[in-house]
Design a protein around this motif. Structure first.
Motif, PDB file in Angstrom:
ATOM      1  N   GLY A   1       0.776  -1.229   0.000  1.00 29.01           N
ATOM      2  CA  GLY A   1       0.000   0.000   0.000  1.00 29.01           C
ATOM      3  C   GLY A   1       0.808   1.279   0.000  1.00 29.01           C
ATOM      4  N   GLY A   2       1.984   1.266   0.646  1.00 27.21           N
ATOM      5  CA  GLY A   2       2.793   2.478   0.712  1.00 27.21           C
ATOM      6  C   GLY A   2       2.280   3.466   1.740  1.00 27.21           C
ATOM      7  N   SER A   3       3.131   4.405   2.121  1.00 32.14           N
ATOM      8  CA  SER A   3       2.749   5.398   3.122  1.00 32.14           C
ATOM      9  C   SER A   3       1.729   6.403   2.591  1.00 32.14           C
ATOM     10  CB  SER A   3       4.004   6.141   3.615  1.00 32.14           C
ATOM     11  OG  SER A   3       4.672   6.766   2.529  1.00 32.14           O
ATOM     12  N   ASP A   4       1.536   6.436   1.277  1.00 29.90           N
ATOM     13  CA  ASP A   4       0.553   7.334   0.668  1.00 29.90           C
ATOM     14  C   ASP A   4      -0.707   6.572   0.249  1.00 29.90           C
ATOM     15  OD1 ASP A   4       1.851   5.887  -1.276  1.00 29.90           O
ATOM     16  OD2 ASP A   4       2.143   7.574  -2.652  1.00 29.90           O
ATOM     17  N   ILE A   5      -1.031   5.524   0.982  1.00 24.22           N
ATOM     18  CA  ILE A   5      -2.164   4.667   0.615  1.00 24.22           C
ATOM     19  C   ILE A   5      -3.479   5.431   0.570  1.00 24.22           C
ATOM     20  CG2 ILE A   5      -2.520   3.898   3.016  1.00 24.22           C
ATOM     21  CD1 ILE A   5      -3.351   1.161   1.815  1.00 24.22           C
ATOM     22  N   LEU A   6      -3.646   6.412   1.448  1.00 21.54           N
ATOM     23  CA  LEU A   6      -4.893   7.176   1.459  1.00 21.54           C
ATOM     24  C   LEU A   6      -5.045   7.983   0.175  1.00 21.54           C
ATOM     25  CD1 LEU A   6      -7.393   7.750   3.155  1.00 21.54           C
ATOM     26  CD2 LEU A   6      -6.186   9.688   4.177  1.00 21.54           C
ATOM     27  N   GLU A   7      -3.952   8.558  -0.301  1.00 19.33           N
ATOM     28  CA  GLU A   7      -3.995   9.324  -1.541  1.00 19.33           C
ATOM     29  C   GLU A   7      -4.306   8.429  -2.735  1.00 19.33           C
ATOM     30  OE1 GLU A   7      -0.419  11.598  -2.058  1.00 19.33           O
ATOM     31  OE2 GLU A   7      -0.263  12.023   0.091  1.00 19.33           O
ATOM     32  N   ASN A   8      -3.850   7.179  -2.655  1.00 23.74           N
ATOM     33  CA  ASN A   8      -4.036   6.239  -3.763  1.00 23.74           C
ATOM     34  C   ASN A   8      -5.163   5.247  -3.507  1.00 23.74           C
ATOM     35  OD1 ASN A   8      -1.803   7.307  -5.232  1.00 23.74           O
ATOM     36  ND2 ASN A   8      -0.401   6.135  -3.927  1.00 23.74           N
ATOM     37  N   ARG A   9      -6.107   5.620  -2.651  1.00 23.75           N
ATOM     38  CA  ARG A   9      -7.177   4.694  -2.278  1.00 23.75           C
ATOM     39  C   ARG A   9      -8.025   4.271  -3.477  1.00 23.75           C
ATOM     40  NH1 ARG A   9      -8.097   9.732  -0.443  1.00 23.75           N
ATOM     41  NH2 ARG A   9     -10.045  10.822  -0.924  1.00 23.75           N
ATOM     42  N   GLY A  10      -8.017   5.098  -4.533  1.00 20.85           N
ATOM     43  CA  GLY A  10      -8.753   4.724  -5.741  1.00 20.85           C
ATOM     44  C   GLY A  10      -8.282   3.398  -6.315  1.00 20.85           C
ATOM     45  N   ASN A  11      -6.980   3.100  -6.154  1.00 25.06           N
ATOM     46  CA  ASN A  11      -6.449   1.822  -6.634  1.00 25.06           C
ATOM     47  C   ASN A  11      -7.092   0.650  -5.900  1.00 25.06           C
ATOM     48  OD1 ASN A  11      -4.781   3.327  -8.269  1.00 25.06           O
ATOM     49  ND2 ASN A  11      -2.955   3.042  -7.010  1.00 25.06           N
ATOM     50  N   LEU A  12      -7.258   0.811  -4.582  1.00 21.28           N
ATOM     51  CA  LEU A  12      -7.895  -0.243  -3.799  1.00 21.28           C
ATOM     52  C   LEU A  12      -9.358  -0.413  -4.196  1.00 21.28           C
ATOM     53  CD1 LEU A  12      -6.515   0.183  -0.160  1.00 21.28           C
ATOM     54  CD2 LEU A  12      -6.053  -1.662  -1.761  1.00 21.28           C
ATOM     55  N   PHE A  13     -10.021   0.687  -4.469  1.00 21.37           N
ATOM     56  CA  PHE A  13     -11.423   0.613  -4.885  1.00 21.37           C
ATOM     57  C   PHE A  13     -11.534  -0.101  -6.236  1.00 21.37           C
ATOM     58  CE2 PHE A  13     -11.809   3.614  -1.515  1.00 21.37           C
ATOM     59  CZ  PHE A  13     -13.123   3.567  -1.078  1.00 21.37           C
ATOM     60  N   ASN A  14     -10.583   0.162  -7.138  1.00 22.37           N
ATOM     61  CA  ASN A  14     -10.574  -0.554  -8.420  1.00 22.37           C
ATOM     62  C   ASN A  14     -10.433  -2.056  -8.207  1.00 22.37           C
ATOM     63  OD1 ASN A  14     -10.766   1.823  -9.902  1.00 22.37           O
ATOM     64  ND2 ASN A  14      -8.557   2.001 -10.220  1.00 22.37           N
ATOM     65  N   LEU A  15      -9.468  -2.450  -7.384  1.00 22.02           N
ATOM     66  CA  LEU A  15      -9.239  -3.864  -7.105  1.00 22.02           C
ATOM     67  C   LEU A  15     -10.462  -4.485  -6.443  1.00 22.02           C
ATOM     68  CD1 LEU A  15      -7.268  -6.283  -7.030  1.00 22.02           C
ATOM     69  CD2 LEU A  15      -6.466  -5.433  -4.815  1.00 22.02           C
ATOM     70  N   ASN A  16     -11.055  -3.750  -5.542  1.00 25.44           N
ATOM     71  CA  ASN A  16     -12.230  -4.237  -4.828  1.00 25.44           C
ATOM     72  C   ASN A  16     -13.386  -4.507  -5.797  1.00 25.44           C
ATOM     73  OD1 ASN A  16     -13.612  -4.571  -2.061  1.00 25.44           O
ATOM     74  ND2 ASN A  16     -14.988  -3.177  -3.118  1.00 25.44           N
ATOM     75  N   GLN A  17     -13.598  -3.573  -6.712  1.00 24.94           N
ATOM     76  CA  GLN A  17     -14.724  -3.697  -7.630  1.00 24.94           C
ATOM     77  C   GLN A  17     -14.494  -4.743  -8.717  1.00 24.94           C
ATOM     78  OE1 GLN A  17     -16.863  -2.094  -5.486  1.00 24.94           O
ATOM     79  NE2 GLN A  17     -17.943  -1.725  -7.401  1.00 24.94           N
ATOM     80  N   LYS A  18     -13.278  -4.794  -9.254  1.00 26.98           N
ATOM     81  CA  LYS A  18     -13.016  -5.648 -10.409  1.00 26.98           C
ATOM     82  C   LYS A  18     -12.702  -7.101 -10.043  1.00 26.98           C
ATOM     83  CE  LYS A  18     -13.595  -2.356 -13.377  1.00 26.98           C
ATOM     84  NZ  LYS A  18     -14.772  -2.381 -14.292  1.00 26.98           N
ATOM     85  N   ILE A  19     -12.072  -7.334  -8.906  1.00 27.11           N
ATOM     86  CA  ILE A  19     -11.651  -8.697  -8.549  1.00 27.11           C
ATOM     87  C   ILE A  19     -12.284  -9.164  -7.237  1.00 27.11           C
ATOM     88  CG2 ILE A  19      -9.711 -10.251  -8.176  1.00 27.11           C
ATOM     89  CD1 ILE A  19      -9.730  -9.084 -10.953  1.00 27.11           C
TER      90      ILE A  19
END
Length: 213
Positions: free
Chosen positions: A64-82
């Protein structure tokens, strides 16, 4: 003549198509091993305090990295697609490794996901940046972590902790970008299905098929 054509289209073509696709599925080659027997997490702490292990689980692993909150859209993509497709499979888990100090950011993201997602198969483990960088190094991948000890890529690990992907030079794939919904929906989804099929086939062969897969 027209009647024969109609009958052919209605009855013969579906059988031919079924045999073609059935043969294709049974002929799937296994997804190659990129890195065998990667390390487990040891005593790293998880968000809910429970022990997380890679053993006996098909794992989607991310950093996730220390900037995970800024990049939370990536997690939402993974959540929705897989994740949404497979979170009911008890043998599947999604694990993100994050730097210590990001616990509150992760909790914020999880609270947002919890509004429309069953989070049972999501796990987050925390370690120092040095430990995370060392852990990623032992994966022996072409891609590297950024300065925040993170990457948009996620990886597929099988139940024996082997990192799986594509090894052909023209189609090399060790990870899948969560920044790209198209890559998740195509390459990653295809490869994930191959892994699941491997285990389904093995279970059926041993007459032990279960609803977990």
């Amino acid at each position: 003549m027209k009647k024969n054509i109609v009958l052919f289209v209605l009855f013969v073509l579906p059988i031919v198509a079924y045999l073609f696709f059935a043969t294709g599925v049974n002929g799937f080659t296994k997804l190659p091993v990129i890195t065998p027997k990667v390390n487990d997490f040891g005593d790293w702490k998880s968000l809910d305090g429970k022990k997380v292990t890679l053993n006996n689980k098909i794992t989607v692993l991310g950093f996730g990295g220390s900037d995970i909150l800024e990049n939370r859209g990536n997690l939402f993509n993974l959540n929705q697609k897989i994740y949404q497709r497979y979170h009911t499979f008890k043998d599947v888990q999604f694990v993100m490794i994050c730097p210590l100090g990001t616990e509150n950011d992760v909790k914020s993201i999880m609270d947002a996901l919890d509004e429309f997602t069953d989070l049972a198969q999501w796990s987050f483990v925390f370690a120092t940046p040095q430990q995370i960088n060392s852990y990623h190094a032992q994966l022996k991948l072409v891609g590297k972590l950024d300065t925040n000890s993170g990457t948009p890529d996620v990886y597929i690990l099988d139940k024996e902790r082997n990192l799986r992907g594509r090894k052909k030079v023209k189609d090399y794939k060790e990870g899948y970008s969560t920044f790209s919904p198209a890559e998740l929906s195509n390459e990653m989804l295809d490869d994930f299905k191959v892994i699941l099929y491997e285990y389904r086939a093995a279970l059926k062969k041993n007459h032990n098929a279960t609803k977990q897969l």
